[in-house]
Write a protein that holds these residues in place. Structure first.
Motif, PDB file in Angstrom:
ATOM      1  N   GLN A   8       0.817  -1.215   0.000  1.00 49.50           N
ATOM      2  CA  GLN A   8       0.000   0.000   0.000  1.00 49.50           C
ATOM      3  C   GLN A   8       0.851   1.265   0.000  1.00 49.50           C
ATOM      4  N   CYS A   9       2.176   1.089   0.019  1.00 50.59           N
ATOM      5  CA  CYS A   9       3.080   2.234   0.140  1.00 50.59           C
ATOM      6  C   CYS A   9       3.837   2.487  -1.150  1.00 50.59           C
ATOM      7  N   ALA A  10       4.162   3.754  -1.354  1.00 55.00           N
ATOM      8  CA  ALA A  10       5.076   4.141  -2.430  1.00 55.00           C
ATOM      9  C   ALA A  10       6.451   4.256  -1.789  1.00 55.00           C
ATOM     10  N   LEU A  11       7.415   3.503  -2.310  1.00 55.89           N
ATOM     11  CA  LEU A  11       8.746   3.452  -1.725  1.00 55.89           C
ATOM     12  C   LEU A  11       9.713   4.206  -2.627  1.00 55.89           C
ATOM     13  N   SER A  12      10.546   5.055  -2.028  1.00 55.19           N
ATOM     14  CA  SER A  12      11.594   5.715  -2.801  1.00 55.19           C
ATOM     15  C   SER A  12      12.877   5.706  -1.985  1.00 55.19           C
ATOM     16  N   ALA A  13      13.986   5.463  -2.672  1.00 56.53           N
ATOM     17  CA  ALA A  13      15.296   5.465  -2.037  1.00 56.53           C
ATOM     18  C   ALA A  13      16.038   6.707  -2.497  1.00 56.53           C
ATOM     19  N   PHE A  14      16.841   7.285  -1.604  1.00 52.03           N
ATOM     20  CA  PHE A  14      17.557   8.507  -1.946  1.00 52.03           C
ATOM     21  C   PHE A  14      18.834   8.598  -1.141  1.00 52.03           C
ATOM     22  N   HIS A  15      19.707   9.523  -1.541  1.00 49.14           N
ATOM     23  CA  HIS A  15      20.938   9.778  -0.792  1.00 49.14           C
ATOM     24  C   HIS A  15      20.562  10.468   0.508  1.00 49.14           C
ATOM     25  N   ALA A  16      21.043   9.932   1.605  1.00 51.87           N
ATOM     26  CA  ALA A  16      20.784  10.566   2.893  1.00 51.87           C
ATOM     27  C   ALA A  16      21.705  11.756   3.067  1.00 51.87           C
ATOM     28  N   SER A  17      21.221  12.796   3.704  1.00 48.71           N
ATOM     29  CA  SER A  17      22.067  13.954   3.978  1.00 48.71           C
ATOM     30  C   SER A  17      22.616  13.832   5.392  1.00 48.71           C
ATOM     31  N   GLY A  18      23.569  14.677   5.712  1.00 50.61           N
ATOM     32  CA  GLY A  18      24.112  14.694   7.063  1.00 50.61           C
ATOM     33  C   GLY A  18      25.378  13.881   7.187  1.00 50.61           C
ATOM     34  N   ARG A  45      16.913   6.828   7.692  1.00 55.02           N
ATOM     35  CA  ARG A  45      18.258   6.934   7.154  1.00 55.02           C
ATOM     36  C   ARG A  45      19.297   6.575   8.203  1.00 55.02           C
ATOM     37  N   GLU A  46      18.851   5.853   9.238  1.00 58.72           N
ATOM     38  CA  GLU A  46      19.744   5.536  10.346  1.00 58.72           C
ATOM     39  C   GLU A  46      20.795   4.491   9.976  1.00 58.72           C
ATOM     40  N   GLU A  47      20.412   3.539   9.137  1.00 51.79           N
ATOM     41  CA  GLU A  47      21.312   2.426   8.805  1.00 51.79           C
ATOM     42  C   GLU A  47      22.022   2.692   7.486  1.00 51.79           C
ATOM     43  N   ARG A  48      23.116   1.958   7.235  1.00 49.40           N
ATOM     44  CA  ARG A  48      23.817   2.078   5.957  1.00 49.40           C
ATOM     45  C   ARG A  48      23.205   1.163   4.900  1.00 49.40           C
ATOM     46  N   SER A  49      22.347   0.250   5.322  1.00 46.92           N
ATOM     47  CA  SER A  49      21.730  -0.695   4.405  1.00 46.92           C
ATOM     48  C   SER A  49      20.310  -0.245   4.067  1.00 46.92           C
ATOM     49  N   GLN A  50      19.984  -0.281   2.771  1.00 44.39           N
ATOM     50  CA  GLN A  50      18.637   0.098   2.355  1.00 44.39           C
ATOM     51  C   GLN A  50      17.593  -0.862   2.915  1.00 44.39           C
ATOM     52  N   LEU A  51      17.930  -2.146   2.962  1.00 46.10           N
ATOM     53  CA  LEU A  51      16.998  -3.143   3.475  1.00 46.10           C
ATOM     54  C   LEU A  51      16.651  -2.869   4.942  1.00 46.10           C
ATOM     55  N   LEU A  52      17.676  -2.567   5.751  1.00 45.54           N
ATOM     56  CA  LEU A  52      17.418  -2.263   7.164  1.00 45.54           C
ATOM     57  C   LEU A  52      16.623  -0.964   7.313  1.00 45.54           C
ATOM     58  N   ARG A 102      12.156   6.409   1.892  1.00 44.49           N
ATOM     59  CA  ARG A 102      10.953   7.184   2.203  1.00 44.49           C
ATOM     60  C   ARG A 102       9.758   6.320   1.831  1.00 44.49           C
ATOM     61  N   LEU A 103       8.840   6.152   2.780  1.00 47.20           N
ATOM     62  CA  LEU A 103       7.603   5.408   2.529  1.00 47.20           C
ATOM     63  C   LEU A 103       6.432   6.377   2.593  1.00 47.20           C
ATOM     64  N   VAL A 104       5.564   6.325   1.591  1.00 46.91           N
ATOM     65  CA  VAL A 104       4.335   7.122   1.595  1.00 46.91           C
ATOM     66  C   VAL A 104       3.177   6.132   1.590  1.00 46.91           C
ATOM     67  N   HIS A 105       2.407   6.134   2.673  1.00 44.89           N
ATOM     68  CA  HIS A 105       1.251   5.248   2.755  1.00 44.89           C
ATOM     69  C   HIS A 105       0.125   5.893   1.956  1.00 44.89           C
ATOM     70  N   ARG A 106      -0.213   5.314   0.830  1.00 41.90           N
ATOM     71  CA  ARG A 106      -1.173   5.930  -0.101  1.00 41.90           C
ATOM     72  C   ARG A 106      -2.553   6.169   0.514  1.00 41.90           C
ATOM     73  N   PRO A 107      -3.148   5.194   1.228  1.00 43.41           N
ATOM     74  CA  PRO A 107      -4.511   5.436   1.738  1.00 43.41           C
ATOM     75  C   PRO A 107      -4.597   6.579   2.750  1.00 43.41           C
ATOM     76  N   THR A 108      -3.554   6.786   3.559  1.00 41.60           N
ATOM     77  CA  THR A 108      -3.630   7.811   4.607  1.00 41.60           C
ATOM     78  C   THR A 108      -2.792   9.041   4.311  1.00 41.60           C
ATOM     79  N   GLY A 109      -1.803   8.918   3.413  1.00 41.70           N
ATOM     80  CA  GLY A 109      -0.935  10.047   3.108  1.00 41.70           C
ATOM     81  C   GLY A 109       0.191  10.235   4.111  1.00 41.70           C
ATOM     82  N   ILE A 110       0.391   9.299   5.012  1.00 39.83           N
ATOM     83  CA  ILE A 110       1.455   9.404   6.007  1.00 39.83           C
ATOM     84  C   ILE A 110       2.802   9.155   5.333  1.00 39.83           C
ATOM     85  N   VAL A 111       3.782  10.017   5.627  1.00 43.97           N
ATOM     86  CA  VAL A 111       5.126   9.898   5.058  1.00 43.97           C
ATOM     87  C   VAL A 111       6.114   9.644   6.193  1.00 43.97           C
ATOM     88  N   VAL A 112       6.928   8.596   6.047  1.00 43.83           N
ATOM     89  CA  VAL A 112       7.994   8.313   7.020  1.00 43.83           C
ATOM     90  C   VAL A 112       9.291   8.105   6.253  1.00 43.83           C
TER      91      VAL A 112
END
Length: 123
Positions: free
Chosen positions: A22-32, A59-66, A46-56
């Motif tokens: 249900q989410c739109a997933l996008s990967a990007f270069h982390a800043s900082g 970027r804490e980990e070095r692995s995209q999977l984590l 970045r995850l965007v939950h389509r039904p609710t519009g919540i964005v989370v």
């Protein structure tokens, strides 16, 4: 995209694969901070939950999977919070004794301030 509390609770209880679909997933270069490990890979998520519009984002980990797992956990936590009903509040009044203590303290403060004044001459 406002939902009822019951809908938020239902979304929070979904299985990981269903919630992810249900989410739109996008990967990007982390800043900082992080140097080369941050700058050379699209490890932030970045995850965007389509039904609710919540964005989370995560970027804490070095692995995209984590970071995906962390972002999904953050989304689930946010859905749980939004699905929790508000606590019922009961009105309370201050007791007579507490009101009297407050007034006594005000009178005491006033007397102390009065004693700080310069004495004036009578006559």
């Amino acid at each position: 995209m406002s939902c009822t509390k019951a809908e938020y609770r239902r979304y929070a209880s979904l299985a990981d694969d269903v919630l992810t679909s249900q989410c739109a997933l996008s990967a990007f270069h982390a800043s900082g901070p992080g140097g080369q490990g941050v700058n050379t890979s699209d490890s932030a998520v970045r995850l965007v939950h389509r039904p609710t519009g919540i964005v989370v984002t995560s970027r804490e980990e070095r692995s995209q999977l984590l970071n995906r797992r962390r972002a999904l956990a953050k989304l689930r936590a946010r859905l749980r919070v939004l699905g929790t009903p508000a606590k019922h509040r009961t009105k309370t009044k201050p007791s007579k004794a507490s009101r009297q203590r407050r007034l006594d303290a005000k009178h005491r403060d006033g007397r102390i301030k009065q004693m700080r004044r310069k004495p004036h001459d009578e006559g």
